[in-house]
Motif scaffolding. Structure first.
Motif, PDB file in Angstrom:
ATOM      1  N   CYS A  21      -3.310  28.587  36.996  1.00 29.33           N
ATOM      2  CA  CYS A  21      -4.405  27.620  37.061  1.00 29.33           C
ATOM      3  C   CYS A  21      -5.463  28.141  38.024  1.00 29.33           C
ATOM      4  O   CYS A  21      -5.165  28.867  38.978  1.00 29.33           O
ATOM      5  CB  CYS A  21      -3.926  26.231  37.446  1.00 29.33           C
ATOM      6  N   SER A  22      -6.690  27.773  37.744  1.00 28.70           N
ATOM      7  CA  SER A  22      -7.829  28.224  38.532  1.00 28.70           C
ATOM      8  C   SER A  22      -8.808  27.073  38.686  1.00 28.70           C
ATOM      9  O   SER A  22      -9.158  26.426  37.699  1.00 28.70           O
ATOM     10  CB  SER A  22      -8.516  29.400  37.829  1.00 28.70           C
ATOM     11  N   ASN A  23      -9.212  26.821  39.926  1.00 29.34           N
ATOM     12  CA  ASN A  23     -10.212  25.793  40.224  1.00 29.34           C
ATOM     13  C   ASN A  23     -11.213  26.382  41.207  1.00 29.34           C
ATOM     14  O   ASN A  23     -10.837  27.146  42.100  1.00 29.34           O
ATOM     15  CB  ASN A  23      -9.570  24.563  40.860  1.00 29.34           C
ATOM     16  N   GLU A  24     -12.461  25.974  41.055  1.00 28.32           N
ATOM     17  CA  GLU A  24     -13.519  26.512  41.902  1.00 28.32           C
ATOM     18  C   GLU A  24     -14.596  25.457  42.086  1.00 28.32           C
ATOM     19  O   GLU A  24     -14.902  24.708  41.165  1.00 28.32           O
ATOM     20  CB  GLU A  24     -14.109  27.746  41.214  1.00 28.32           C
ATOM     21  N   VAL A  25     -15.151  25.427  43.294  1.00 28.16           N
ATOM     22  CA  VAL A  25     -16.338  24.614  43.558  1.00 28.16           C
ATOM     23  C   VAL A  25     -17.339  25.473  44.308  1.00 28.16           C
ATOM     24  O   VAL A  25     -16.959  26.359  45.092  1.00 28.16           O
ATOM     25  CB  VAL A  25     -16.028  23.326  44.365  1.00 28.16           C
ATOM     26  N   ILE A  26     -18.597  25.211  44.056  1.00 34.44           N
ATOM     27  CA  ILE A  26     -19.695  25.802  44.818  1.00 34.44           C
ATOM     28  C   ILE A  26     -20.554  24.634  45.260  1.00 34.44           C
ATOM     29  O   ILE A  26     -20.969  23.820  44.429  1.00 34.44           O
ATOM     30  CB  ILE A  26     -20.502  26.819  43.978  1.00 34.44           C
ATOM     31  N   ALA A  27     -20.775  24.535  46.563  1.00 34.38           N
ATOM     32  CA  ALA A  27     -21.472  23.372  47.108  1.00 34.38           C
ATOM     33  C   ALA A  27     -22.544  23.798  48.099  1.00 34.38           C
ATOM     34  O   ALA A  27     -22.317  24.687  48.921  1.00 34.38           O
ATOM     35  CB  ALA A  27     -20.475  22.443  47.784  1.00 34.38           C
ATOM     36  N   HIS A 115       0.019  31.129  45.571  1.00 31.93           N
ATOM     37  CA  HIS A 115      -1.159  30.261  45.658  1.00 31.93           C
ATOM     38  C   HIS A 115      -2.141  30.916  46.611  1.00 31.93           C
ATOM     39  O   HIS A 115      -1.814  31.180  47.766  1.00 31.93           O
ATOM     40  CB  HIS A 115      -0.757  28.873  46.160  1.00 31.93           C
ATOM     41  N   ALA A 116      -3.346  31.177  46.113  1.00 34.25           N
ATOM     42  CA  ALA A 116      -4.350  31.891  46.896  1.00 34.25           C
ATOM     43  C   ALA A 116      -5.650  31.097  46.958  1.00 34.25           C
ATOM     44  O   ALA A 116      -6.016  30.399  46.013  1.00 34.25           O
ATOM     45  CB  ALA A 116      -4.605  33.268  46.285  1.00 34.25           C
ATOM     46  N   TRP A 117      -6.324  31.251  48.092  1.00 31.11           N
ATOM     47  CA  TRP A 117      -7.610  30.596  48.341  1.00 31.11           C
ATOM     48  C   TRP A 117      -8.610  31.635  48.809  1.00 31.11           C
ATOM     49  O   TRP A 117      -8.265  32.521  49.595  1.00 31.11           O
ATOM     50  CB  TRP A 117      -7.469  29.552  49.444  1.00 31.11           C
ATOM     51  N   VAL A 129     -15.517  27.858  47.107  1.00 28.79           N
ATOM     52  CA  VAL A 129     -14.090  27.759  47.373  1.00 28.79           C
ATOM     53  C   VAL A 129     -13.375  27.932  46.032  1.00 28.79           C
ATOM     54  O   VAL A 129     -13.581  27.148  45.105  1.00 28.79           O
ATOM     55  CB  VAL A 129     -13.700  26.417  48.025  1.00 28.79           C
ATOM     56  N   LEU A 130     -12.560  28.968  45.959  1.00 28.40           N
ATOM     57  CA  LEU A 130     -11.797  29.285  44.762  1.00 28.40           C
ATOM     58  C   LEU A 130     -10.319  29.181  45.111  1.00 28.40           C
ATOM     59  O   LEU A 130      -9.881  29.734  46.127  1.00 28.40           O
ATOM     60  CB  LEU A 130     -12.119  30.713  44.296  1.00 28.40           C
ATOM     61  N   THR A 131      -9.570  28.458  44.308  1.00 24.23           N
ATOM     62  CA  THR A 131      -8.125  28.433  44.468  1.00 24.23           C
ATOM     63  C   THR A 131      -7.487  28.742  43.122  1.00 24.23           C
ATOM     64  O   THR A 131      -7.897  28.217  42.086  1.00 24.23           O
ATOM     65  CB  THR A 131      -7.610  27.099  45.053  1.00 24.23           C
ATOM     66  N   GLN A 132      -6.533  29.656  43.152  1.00 27.35           N
ATOM     67  CA  GLN A 132      -5.823  30.054  41.941  1.00 27.35           C
ATOM     68  C   GLN A 132      -4.335  30.137  42.261  1.00 27.35           C
ATOM     69  O   GLN A 132      -3.957  30.481  43.382  1.00 27.35           O
ATOM     70  CB  GLN A 132      -6.322  31.397  41.421  1.00 27.35           C
ATOM     71  N   GLU A 133      -3.530  29.813  41.246  1.00 30.33           N
ATOM     72  CA  GLU A 133      -2.082  29.854  41.437  1.00 30.33           C
ATOM     73  C   GLU A 133      -1.418  30.392  40.184  1.00 30.33           C
ATOM     74  O   GLU A 133      -1.752  29.978  39.072  1.00 30.33           O
ATOM     75  CB  GLU A 133      -1.562  28.453  41.743  1.00 30.33           C
ATOM     76  N   THR A 134      -0.495  31.322  40.376  1.00 23.67           N
ATOM     77  CA  THR A 134       0.378  31.755  39.295  1.00 23.67           C
ATOM     78  C   THR A 134       1.774  31.239  39.603  1.00 23.67           C
ATOM     79  O   THR A 134       2.158  31.115  40.762  1.00 23.67           O
ATOM     80  CB  THR A 134       0.403  33.288  39.123  1.00 23.67           C
ATOM     81  N   GLN A 135       2.515  30.943  38.533  1.00 24.42           N
ATOM     82  CA  GLN A 135       3.838  30.344  38.677  1.00 24.42           C
ATOM     83  C   GLN A 135       4.828  31.020  37.747  1.00 24.42           C
ATOM     84  O   GLN A 135       4.477  31.366  36.613  1.00 24.42           O
ATOM     85  CB  GLN A 135       3.785  28.849  38.333  1.00 24.42           C
ATOM     86  N   LYS A 136       6.055  31.146  38.240  1.00 23.36           N
ATOM     87  CA  LYS A 136       7.136  31.744  37.460  1.00 23.36           C
ATOM     88  C   LYS A 136       8.332  30.796  37.455  1.00 23.36           C
ATOM     89  O   LYS A 136       8.578  30.114  38.439  1.00 23.36           O
ATOM     90  CB  LYS A 136       7.523  33.091  38.071  1.00 23.36           C
TER      91      LYS A 136
END
Length: 171
Positions: A21-27, A115-117, A129-136
């Motif tokens: 999953c990937s989420n990002e905001v620019i403010a 989980h990375a930011w 601010v970008l947050t992405q997570e890979t899961q296994k």
């Protein structure tokens, strides 16, 4: 302007795990320096993100994380043990980076995540601010097909709360 990307460890590259999953905001009107303390100090998370609870740091003085630091928190119904694998505050034009390996369960209930930011200043007085997570693991397979997507929605709540708290100067 070139925007930075997440650093992925071996075995966690998006597209090669059960879920991503990937989420990002620019403010506008915020800086990486205003956002950073709210993210770098896990005890702050429950003050602006309702899906985090019972945070404990293991054997580090805190309140901020540090590379190699172990910690515990509860999120998405999982009791997560975690170790910080990347910690770089924003400075000298470089983005802030925090990442951790988290795990919960055993056998078929085992979930492993990276989980990375990334928190970076952009021109025009903006922050990204970008947050992405890979899961296994089997729980990740189930999360990948859930509708609505709990990871995308939950991480968006985290981002929205983070920016709202930074605007209020809660750091």
């Amino acid at each position: 302007m070139k925007m930075n990307a997440i650093h992925w460890p071996e075995g966690y590259l998006p597209g090669f795990t059960e879920n991503f999953c990937s989420n990002e905001v620019i403010a506008a009107g915020l800086s990486a320096e205003a956002v950073w303390p709210l993210l770098a100090e896990p005890a702050q998370w429950p003050t602006y993100y309702a899906n985090s609870a019972n945070i404990r740091l293991h054997g580090i003085p805190g309140p901020a994380l540090a590379e190699g630091a172990r910690f515990y928190f509860e999120t998405f119904g999982f009791p997560v043990e975690a170790q910080c694998t990347e910690y770089q505050p924003p400075a000298g034009g470089e983005p802030g980076r925090i990442a951790w390996h988290g795990w919960a369960g055993e056998g078929d209930t085992r979930l492993d995540v990276h989980h990375a930011w990334l928190v970076e200043n952009l021109e025009g007085g903006r922050v990204r601010v970008l947050t992405q997570e890979t899961q296994k693991g089997k729980p990740a397979e189930a999360l990948s097909v859930a509708k609505p997507n709990p990871m995308i929605n939950g991480h968006q709540d985290w981002l929205d709360g983070l920016l709202s708290a930074a605007r209020k100067g809660r750091a």
